[in-house]
Write a protein that holds these residues in place. Structure first.
Motif, mmCIF file in Angstrom:
data_model
loop_
_atom_site.group_PDB
_atom_site.id
_atom_site.type_symbol
_atom_site.label_atom_id
_atom_site.label_comp_id
_atom_site.label_asym_id
_atom_site.label_seq_id
_atom_site.Cartn_x
_atom_site.Cartn_y
_atom_site.Cartn_z
ATOM 1 N N VAL A 34 0.837 -1.202 0.000
ATOM 2 C CA VAL A 34 0.000 0.000 0.000
ATOM 3 C C VAL A 34 0.870 1.250 0.000
ATOM 4 C CG1 VAL A 34 -1.684 1.318 1.352
ATOM 5 C CG2 VAL A 34 -1.984 -1.151 1.053
ATOM 6 N N CYS A 35 1.976 1.229 0.762
ATOM 7 C CA CYS A 35 2.916 2.361 0.756
ATOM 8 C C CYS A 35 3.441 2.624 -0.640
ATOM 9 C CB CYS A 35 4.100 2.059 1.675
ATOM 10 S SG CYS A 35 3.751 2.357 3.394
ATOM 11 N N GLY A 36 3.795 1.552 -1.324
ATOM 12 C CA GLY A 36 4.337 1.710 -2.667
ATOM 13 C C GLY A 36 3.361 2.379 -3.609
ATOM 14 N N VAL A 37 2.101 1.953 -3.583
ATOM 15 C CA VAL A 37 1.125 2.519 -4.516
ATOM 16 C C VAL A 37 0.800 3.974 -4.158
ATOM 17 C CG1 VAL A 37 -1.062 1.896 -3.381
ATOM 18 C CG2 VAL A 37 -0.908 1.845 -5.853
ATOM 19 N N ILE A 38 0.843 4.325 -2.873
ATOM 20 C CA ILE A 38 0.631 5.726 -2.484
ATOM 21 C C ILE A 38 1.768 6.603 -3.002
ATOM 22 C CG2 ILE A 38 0.543 7.317 -0.523
ATOM 23 C CD1 ILE A 38 -0.913 5.156 1.051
ATOM 24 N N LEU A 39 3.013 6.167 -2.801
ATOM 25 C CA LEU A 39 4.158 6.934 -3.282
ATOM 26 C C LEU A 39 4.136 7.089 -4.800
ATOM 27 C CD1 LEU A 39 7.270 5.785 -1.188
ATOM 28 C CD2 LEU A 39 6.330 8.088 -1.378
ATOM 29 N N GLN A 40 3.733 6.032 -5.488
ATOM 30 C CA GLN A 40 3.695 6.087 -6.946
ATOM 31 C C GLN A 40 2.702 7.126 -7.441
ATOM 32 O OE1 GLN A 40 2.972 2.041 -8.175
ATOM 33 N NE2 GLN A 40 4.866 1.321 -7.216
ATOM 34 N N TYR A 56 -7.456 3.453 2.181
ATOM 35 C CA TYR A 56 -8.647 3.108 1.401
ATOM 36 C C TYR A 56 -9.665 4.250 1.415
ATOM 37 C CZ TYR A 56 -12.488 0.381 -0.512
ATOM 38 O OH TYR A 56 -13.509 -0.075 -1.304
ATOM 39 N N ALA A 57 -9.783 4.918 2.578
ATOM 40 C CA ALA A 57 -10.703 6.048 2.671
ATOM 41 C C ALA A 57 -10.275 7.192 1.748
ATOM 42 C CB ALA A 57 -10.785 6.536 4.118
ATOM 43 N N TYR A 58 -8.965 7.362 1.563
ATOM 44 C CA TYR A 58 -8.437 8.415 0.692
ATOM 45 C C TYR A 58 -8.093 7.890 -0.699
ATOM 46 C CZ TYR A 58 -7.982 12.088 4.235
ATOM 47 O OH TYR A 58 -8.247 13.061 5.165
ATOM 48 N N ALA A 59 -8.551 6.693 -1.042
ATOM 49 C CA ALA A 59 -8.157 6.063 -2.305
ATOM 50 C C ALA A 59 -8.517 6.938 -3.501
ATOM 51 C CB ALA A 59 -8.810 4.688 -2.429
ATOM 52 N N HIS A 60 -9.737 7.491 -3.494
ATOM 53 C CA HIS A 60 -10.157 8.320 -4.629
ATOM 54 C C HIS A 60 -9.281 9.561 -4.745
ATOM 55 C CE1 HIS A 60 -12.722 10.069 -7.669
ATOM 56 N NE2 HIS A 60 -12.895 11.155 -6.930
ATOM 57 N N ARG A 61 -8.923 10.166 -3.601
ATOM 58 C CA ARG A 61 -8.080 11.367 -3.628
ATOM 59 C C ARG A 61 -6.676 11.042 -4.130
ATOM 60 N NH1 ARG A 61 -9.663 14.769 1.850
ATOM 61 N NH2 ARG A 61 -11.935 14.588 1.623
ATOM 62 N N PHE A 62 -6.127 9.893 -3.716
ATOM 63 C CA PHE A 62 -4.807 9.512 -4.206
ATOM 64 C C PHE A 62 -4.841 9.225 -5.697
ATOM 65 C CE2 PHE A 62 -3.931 7.893 0.311
ATOM 66 C CZ PHE A 62 -3.319 9.084 0.667
ATOM 67 N N THR A 63 -5.951 8.677 -6.179
ATOM 68 C CA THR A 63 -6.090 8.446 -7.618
ATOM 69 C C THR A 63 -6.055 9.761 -8.385
ATOM 70 O OG1 THR A 63 -7.424 6.458 -7.209
ATOM 71 C CG2 THR A 63 -7.538 7.421 -9.399
ATOM 72 N N VAL A 64 -6.786 10.765 -7.881
ATOM 73 C CA VAL A 64 -6.773 12.087 -8.512
ATOM 74 C C VAL A 64 -5.390 12.712 -8.406
ATOM 75 C CG1 VAL A 64 -7.757 14.413 -8.429
ATOM 76 C CG2 VAL A 64 -9.228 12.414 -8.062
ATOM 77 N N LEU A 65 -4.707 12.462 -7.283
ATOM 78 C CA LEU A 65 -3.360 13.000 -7.080
ATOM 79 C C LEU A 65 -2.413 12.523 -8.182
ATOM 80 C CD1 LEU A 65 -2.421 14.783 -4.641
ATOM 81 C CD2 LEU A 65 -1.272 12.751 -3.768
ATOM 82 N N GLY A 66 -2.615 11.275 -8.603
ATOM 83 C CA GLY A 66 -1.766 10.717 -9.648
ATOM 84 C C GLY A 66 -1.980 11.347 -11.009
ATOM 85 N N MET A 67 -3.025 12.148 -11.168
ATOM 86 C CA MET A 67 -3.281 12.820 -12.451
ATOM 87 C C MET A 67 -2.509 14.127 -12.589
ATOM 88 S SD MET A 67 -7.413 12.300 -12.688
ATOM 89 C CE MET A 67 -8.156 10.660 -12.539
#
Length: 318
Positions: A62-68, A197-208
């Motif tokens: 999970v750490c890896g995917v957040i950093l990515q 998981y609660a911030y999953a959508h925000r992290f997805t947007v962050l990757g944009m």
């Protein structure tokens, strides 16, 4: 759905094998008959080790995917961004600093590791944002160089304070010392994963990207700070409990993204179970290679992860 089912079945199988593999054989008839020795081995050693493996694998993946998503690069994880090396340096500093502050135990060491890891991650993100590489392969290369500098500082600090032996425990991940009462700090990973998981959508947007995040009304800096804090907590906890384990957060998110995309709300459960399965497989392999002795999981995970990392780098270059 078929891919998800296969991953969960593989995870269940690896859990069962992990409980059965060990220097001492446990016969299920002994468990059903209430044999004290068999239950003691299972409850005091095998089950805690299984729980530690699962928690560590889930947390690092999970750490890896957040950093990515924060760095917007698929080749980034705590081992390729300097986070693991910074946590080791923080623990070494705590070994000399905490006796002067009084005995604050594992909590104090974790605090030092967390602060150092968080600071190192922030500096790494600022470096990457300032340089703005066109070639994505250069991003993890800079991270590896950055981590090498931090690792050299840690070794110099350990040598100058005559604590090189203490440093060895955090150089290589090892689950052989995990027993009941000496791993429970890893349960701090559970709220981290829940928040991720609660911030999953925000992290997805962050990757944009920052501009896209701002246009969608997302506070880029605040969300990135939360993500880096979650990463720092997980890395500091795992390094203190089991040592440094590289590449887990790089391999698993890559494999999941290839099949399921980058929507974290959908892929995060698969990333979590994939990370746990990878560590379970590496641990089982390490226990069987030179049975009845065992190879530290830092070697098996580093070897497998390093080969996959090289293949991904070559694929990215092409």
């Amino acid at each position: 759905m078929q891919l998800s089912a296969r991953w969960w079945w593989l995870f269940a199988l690896l859990c069962a094998v992990s409980l059965m593999v060990g220097v001492r054989d446990i016969a299920w008839t002994q468990l059903f008959s209430g044999s004290g020795d068999a239950w003691l081995t299972l409850s005091a050693s095998r089950l805690p080790r299984l729980a530690a493996l699962i928690l560590t694998g889930v947390g690092l993946a999970v750490c890896g995917v957040i950093l990515q998503h924060i760095v917007r690069n698929k080749f980034v994880e705590p081992g390729t961004s300097g986070g693991l090396d910074a946590a080791k340096l923080g623990i070494l500093v705590s070994v000399t600093a905490l006796p002067m502050l009084g005995d604050v135990g594992m909590a104090g060491r974790m605090l030092f590791a967390l602060v150092f890891c968080l600071a190192a991650n922030v500096v790494y993100v600022l470096i990457i944002r300032r340089i703005q590489f066109r070639n994505t392969v250069l991003v993890p290369v800079v991270g590896l160089m950055y981590g090498s500098v931090l690792s050299a500082l840690a070794e110099f600090y350990a040598y100058s304070h005559n604590i090189m032996q203490s440093m060895q425990g955090w150089l290589l991940g090892d689950f052989s010392r995990i027993v009941q009462g000496h791993y429970e700090i890893l349960y701090l990973i559970l709220p981290v994963v829940a928040l991720a998981y609660a911030y999953a959508h925000r992290f997805t947007v962050l990757g944009m990207g920052e501009e896209m995040a701002a246009s969608l009304g997302l506070g880029y800096a605040a969300t990135a700070a939360i993500g880096l804090l979650l990463v720092a907590v997980t890395v500091s906890v795992t390094v203190i409990a089991v040592g440094a384990i590289p590449f887990v957060g790089l391999v698993v998110p890559q494999l999941v993204a290839l099949h399921r995309g980058d929507n974290l709300r959908q892929t995060l459960p698969l990333v979590a179970v994939g990370g746990a399965s990878l560590l379970l497989g590496c641990d089982i392999l390490g226990r069987l290679l030179i049975y009845p002795f065992e190879v530290p999981i830092g070697l098996t995970a580093g070897g497998i992860g390093g080969v996959v990392f090289l293949l991904l780098i070559l694929r990215g270059v092409r």
